[in-house]
Design a protein around this motif. Structure first.
Motif, PDB file in Angstrom:
ATOM      1  N   LEU A 275       0.835  -1.209   0.000  1.00 54.00           N
ATOM      2  CA  LEU A 275       0.000   0.000   0.000  1.00 54.00           C
ATOM      3  C   LEU A 275       0.871   1.261   0.000  1.00 54.00           C
ATOM      4  CD1 LEU A 275      -2.827  -1.084   2.486  1.00 54.00           C
ATOM      5  CD2 LEU A 275      -2.910  -1.018  -0.012  1.00 54.00           C
ATOM      6  N   GLN A 276       1.991   1.216   0.732  1.00 57.92           N
ATOM      7  CA  GLN A 276       2.926   2.356   0.728  1.00 57.92           C
ATOM      8  C   GLN A 276       3.555   2.532  -0.651  1.00 57.92           C
ATOM      9  OE1 GLN A 276       5.732   1.645   3.894  1.00 57.92           O
ATOM     10  NE2 GLN A 276       4.158   1.760   5.501  1.00 57.92           N
ATOM     11  N   TYR A 277       3.877   1.399  -1.292  1.00 56.59           N
ATOM     12  CA  TYR A 277       4.431   1.419  -2.652  1.00 56.59           C
ATOM     13  C   TYR A 277       3.433   2.063  -3.625  1.00 56.59           C
ATOM     14  CZ  TYR A 277       5.574  -0.570  -7.270  1.00 56.59           C
ATOM     15  OH  TYR A 277       5.831  -0.752  -8.610  1.00 56.59           O
ATOM     16  N   CYS A 278       2.175   1.713  -3.490  1.00 61.80           N
ATOM     17  CA  CYS A 278       1.135   2.264  -4.369  1.00 61.80           C
ATOM     18  C   CYS A 278       1.000   3.777  -4.181  1.00 61.80           C
ATOM     19  CB  CYS A 278      -0.212   1.587  -4.103  1.00 61.80           C
ATOM     20  SG  CYS A 278      -0.260  -0.143  -4.626  1.00 61.80           S
ATOM     21  N   GLN A 279       1.092   4.217  -2.929  1.00 63.68           N
ATOM     22  CA  GLN A 279       1.003   5.658  -2.663  1.00 63.68           C
ATOM     23  C   GLN A 279       2.210   6.396  -3.243  1.00 63.68           C
ATOM     24  OE1 GLN A 279       0.561   6.051   1.575  1.00 63.68           O
ATOM     25  NE2 GLN A 279      -1.666   5.719   1.528  1.00 63.68           N
ATOM     26  N   ALA A 280       3.384   5.813  -3.058  1.00 66.71           N
ATOM     27  CA  ALA A 280       4.616   6.455  -3.536  1.00 66.71           C
ATOM     28  C   ALA A 280       4.672   6.527  -5.056  1.00 66.71           C
ATOM     29  CB  ALA A 280       5.825   5.702  -2.997  1.00 66.71           C
ATOM     30  N   HIS A 281       4.070   5.539  -5.740  1.00 65.71           N
ATOM     31  CA  HIS A 281       4.118   5.494  -7.204  1.00 65.71           C
ATOM     32  C   HIS A 281       2.798   5.907  -7.853  1.00 65.71           C
ATOM     33  CE1 HIS A 281       7.559   2.989  -6.042  1.00 65.71           C
ATOM     34  NE2 HIS A 281       8.058   3.206  -7.246  1.00 65.71           N
ATOM     35  N   SER A 282       1.938   6.530  -7.059  1.00 66.61           N
ATOM     36  CA  SER A 282       0.637   7.025  -7.554  1.00 66.61           C
ATOM     37  C   SER A 282      -0.158   5.947  -8.290  1.00 66.61           C
ATOM     38  CB  SER A 282       0.844   8.232  -8.483  1.00 66.61           C
ATOM     39  OG  SER A 282       1.548   9.249  -7.820  1.00 66.61           O
ATOM     40  N   VAL A 283      -0.190   4.760  -7.703  1.00 66.54           N
ATOM     41  CA  VAL A 283      -0.947   3.640  -8.275  1.00 66.54           C
ATOM     42  C   VAL A 283      -2.358   3.628  -7.691  1.00 66.54           C
ATOM     43  CG1 VAL A 283      -1.107   1.134  -8.468  1.00 66.54           C
ATOM     44  CG2 VAL A 283       1.126   2.254  -8.642  1.00 66.54           C
ATOM     45  N   ASP A 284      -3.345   3.688  -8.549  1.00 69.09           N
ATOM     46  CA  ASP A 284      -4.736   3.671  -8.119  1.00 69.09           C
ATOM     47  C   ASP A 284      -5.272   2.241  -8.238  1.00 69.09           C
ATOM     48  OD1 ASP A 284      -7.294   4.207  -7.403  1.00 69.09           O
ATOM     49  OD2 ASP A 284      -7.851   5.272  -9.240  1.00 69.09           O
ATOM     50  N   LEU A 285      -5.524   1.614  -7.105  1.00 69.55           N
ATOM     51  CA  LEU A 285      -5.977   0.218  -7.115  1.00 69.55           C
ATOM     52  C   LEU A 285      -7.451   0.062  -7.478  1.00 69.55           C
ATOM     53  CD1 LEU A 285      -4.154  -1.166  -3.922  1.00 69.55           C
ATOM     54  CD2 LEU A 285      -3.550  -1.546  -6.309  1.00 69.55           C
ATOM     55  N   LYS A 286      -8.233   1.134  -7.310  1.00 72.34           N
ATOM     56  CA  LYS A 286      -9.659   1.170  -7.678  1.00 72.34           C
ATOM     57  C   LYS A 286     -10.539   0.291  -6.788  1.00 72.34           C
ATOM     58  CE  LYS A 286      -8.848   2.414 -12.501  1.00 72.34           C
ATOM     59  NZ  LYS A 286      -9.104   3.839 -12.257  1.00 72.34           N
ATOM     60  N   LEU A 287      -9.983  -0.741  -6.187  1.00 76.40           N
ATOM     61  CA  LEU A 287     -10.754  -1.561  -5.255  1.00 76.40           C
ATOM     62  C   LEU A 287      -9.826  -2.086  -4.166  1.00 76.40           C
ATOM     63  CD1 LEU A 287      -9.935  -4.726  -6.172  1.00 76.40           C
ATOM     64  CD2 LEU A 287     -11.537  -4.233  -7.982  1.00 76.40           C
ATOM     65  N   ASP A 288     -10.397  -2.500  -3.023  1.00 70.49           N
ATOM     66  CA  ASP A 288      -9.590  -3.041  -1.930  1.00 70.49           C
ATOM     67  C   ASP A 288      -8.979  -4.365  -2.390  1.00 70.49           C
ATOM     68  OD1 ASP A 288     -10.235  -0.953  -0.263  1.00 70.49           O
ATOM     69  OD2 ASP A 288     -11.971  -1.962   0.612  1.00 70.49           O
TER      70      ASP A 288
END
Length: 346
Positions: free
Chosen positions: A96-109
């Protein structure tokens, strides 16, 4: 099975649990096939950890008692499964930290549990091709995992996954807790009103048997979320050409419910244990012969039974067969003058 029910019992008090676990371990000491108990317990424990969300402290309690009785090697896989659960949470937080740092939008949990192959029982794998809603997130996690680890291969076990699907019916919206297979099948109806069993199977990359099992659980199980289209909609047999559609008239008093699903492990615990015993007996024979160098068959057999009786009582016929196999593979040889005497080959 009794241990399984006990661990799933959320109403039991700590004192009652402690008392029952002590009785279980006392009874356990009288079991001759302790390795077989371990294999059955490991398979049931894996399902509890992955699906039932049992209290890990209760699991640790019994494992620690078994460890005191049998030693660390006996419980190493069980402890490894508990450790994996803790590490999976850390991996998920890092993802989740990686997604925030790389502006990755998961769109769902999206939650992934990373398990170590050696600790867990073998589960059914497949060549599932998930719909785009899921495959995008799987790709993001793979990129993260490849970047943070070295020489580790991710193998997706979709048969263990679960998902929460939101759906709108005539009688109101519902939230359904389903397996990954069931979720993938339901997502096929987002863009189409009706789809055949064969078409879904080809699209998802699932074998026909798995498609039949999944569709049966969604159309003819406890909750009839789907229904067969056409004249034979009342027959429960499913063929490749049968077409299914969403049951718009579906009704359920609960707004959120779980659709039943069966987790399948690969292999029979009895067969797996017998296979493992072959390797354990061979290792014991080699260990004894390495230290004694030369030994008569009866003495080797007696030593082998004595050393392994803590876990199980080896059959003398099986020991003889394993010795014959070791001779063929060049670990041992028979004495030229006395065929009942074996020599260790370094």
């Amino acid at each position: 099975t009794y241990c399984d029910h006990l661990m799933k019992n959320e109403k039991i008090t700590p004192d009652d649990l402690e008392e029952k676990l002590d009785k279980i371990v006392t009874l356990f000491t009288y079991i001759s096939d302790k390795d077989l108990f371990q294999e059955f317990y490991r398979k049931q424990m894996s399902k509890r950890l992955l699906v039932s969300k049992t209290d890990n402290d209760n699991e640790r309690q019994l494992i620690s008692k078994l460890k005191l009785r049998m030693g660390a090697p006996y419980t190493s896989k069980l402890e490894g499964m508990i450790v994996d659960k803790g590490l999976s949470k850390e991996t998920q937080d890092a993802f989740l930290q990686y997604c925030q740092a790389h502006s990755v939008d998961l769109k769902l949990d999206f939650t992934v549990q990373v398990l170590t192959t050696g600790f867990w029982p073998a589960f059914k794998t497949d060549s599932l091709t998930p719909p785009e809603e899921l495959s995008v997130n799987i790709g993001h996690f793979k990129a993260f995992y490849d970047k943070t680890t070295q020489s580790r291969l991710l193998k997706w076990v979709h048969s263990l996954g679960t998902a929460t699907i939101s759906a709108k019916f005539k009688k109101g919206p519902k939230e359904m807790i389903v397996s990954t297979y069931q979720a993938c099948v339901l997502l096929c109806f987002n863009a189409r009103g009706a789809v055949s069993c064969g078409e879904m199977g080809r699209e998802l990359g699932l074998p026909l048997d798995e498609m039949k099992r999944t569709l049966h659980s969604l159309a003819f199980g406890k909750f009839s979320i789907l229904r067969k289209a056409g004249d034979d909609r009342k027959t429960k047999s499913i063929g490749e050409e049968d077409v299914f559609e969403v049951n718009e008239d579906f009704a359920c008093p609960q707004r959120k419910f779980k659709v039943p699903n069966v987790i399948k492990t690969v292999g029979d615990p009895v067969v797996d244990t017998d296979e493992n015993r072959r390797h354990v007996i061979e290792a014991c024979v080699v260990r004894i012969m390495k230290s004694r160098k030369t030994l008569a068959h009866l003495e080797l057999q007696t030593d082998c039974i004595r050393q392994l009786s803590t876990y199980f009582k080896p059959d003398p016929k099986v020991i003889k067969k394993r010795v014959e196999d070791l001779i063929q593979r060049g670990y041992l040889e028979r004495d030229e003058n006395d065929r009942n005497i074996y020599r260790y080959l370094a």
